[in-house]
Scaffold this active site. Structure first.
Site, PDB file in Angstrom:
ATOM      1  N   SER A 121       0.865  -1.182   0.000  1.00 40.75           N
ATOM      2  CA  SER A 121       0.000   0.000   0.000  1.00 40.75           C
ATOM      3  C   SER A 121       0.900   1.229   0.000  1.00 40.75           C
ATOM      4  CB  SER A 121      -0.884  -0.008   1.254  1.00 40.75           C
ATOM      5  OG  SER A 121      -1.492   1.253   1.477  1.00 40.75           O
ATOM      6  N   TYR A 135      -2.730  -1.376  10.201  1.00 40.74           N
ATOM      7  CA  TYR A 135      -2.709  -1.551   8.744  1.00 40.74           C
ATOM      8  C   TYR A 135      -1.402  -1.053   8.143  1.00 40.74           C
ATOM      9  CZ  TYR A 135      -4.105  -1.251   3.841  1.00 40.74           C
ATOM     10  OH  TYR A 135      -4.162  -1.406   2.473  1.00 40.74           O
TER      11      TYR A 135
END
Length: 216
Positions: A121, A135
């Site tokens: 990401s 995350y």
């Protein structure tokens, strides 16, 4: 990603928990003319991951590409995040990727090589307060995991890479426009094209990619 690889000539093993989604994915892949096989898999289960690798190999004869794409998040301030929430995100996003790579490694080594693609990401690089500390921490780990496997298994002709996407409209993010409209507007302002990506943006295109299963 599965449809993109199928359009490039790959047969696909889908590994996920939801039986309905598995069936839908198999139907969509078979509509391209390729073979597809669903393996019910909970990536937080060590035995499920081992079973995923062995069943995919048994069904197709061999596997050439592993994509680590399972993801989870919790959107809370770090001081409000519980240890159990932290553990779940790290288990799904990072631990499962490690275990999947470890499970497929003997097969890749025996057949003379393979490809590992792990989905990181932009929060692999930037702090992700709004997306949750677990995350962003897990996605930072994905980059180091991919690099470490690339070094460790280069002698086995196994290539390991990570892709760090920007903002895409997926099940993990689709609630943001309505639940966090101010954040959604801010994100759009920071994207040069002024919009999020969608997985369907790429499905109709054909690329000369390596395929997940050789046809010869």
């Amino acid at each position: 990603m599965a449809l993109g690889l199928a359009n490039a000539g790959a047969d696909i093993a889908i590994a996920a928990r939801n039986a309905d989604k598995n069936a839908a994915a198999v139907s969509a892949i078979e509509a391209t003319g390729r073979r597809a096989f669903a393996i019910p898999t909970d990536v937080t289960s060590d035995s499920d991951i081992d079973d995923m690798a062995s069943r995919a190999i048994a069904h197709f004869g061999h596997v050439d590409i592993l994509i680590n794409n399972a993801g989870a998040t919790v959107r809370k301030a770090p001081e409000d995040t519980t240890a159990a929430e932290w553990d779940n995100v790290l288990d799904v996003n990072l631990r499962a990727a490690f275990l999947s790579c470890r499970a497929i490694h003997p097969h890749f080594k025996a057949q003379g090589g393979g490809k590992i693609i792990s989905i990181g990401s932009m929060f692999s690089i930037f702090g992700g307060g709004g997306s949750g500390v677990p995350y962003s921490s897990s996605k930072g780990g994905i980059v180091q995991l991919a690099k470490s496997f690339a070094v460790a298994w280069a002698g086995d002709n196994i290539q390991s890479n990570a892709i760090l996407p920007g903002w895409f409209m997926t099940e993990l993010t689709q609630a943001i426009p309505e639940s966090q409209p101010e954040r959604y507007d801010l994100i759009n302002k920071r994207i040069p094209m002024g919009r999020w990506g969608t997985p369907t943006s790429f499905r109709a295109r054909r690329y000369s990619w390596p395929v997940a299963r050789r046809t010869t």
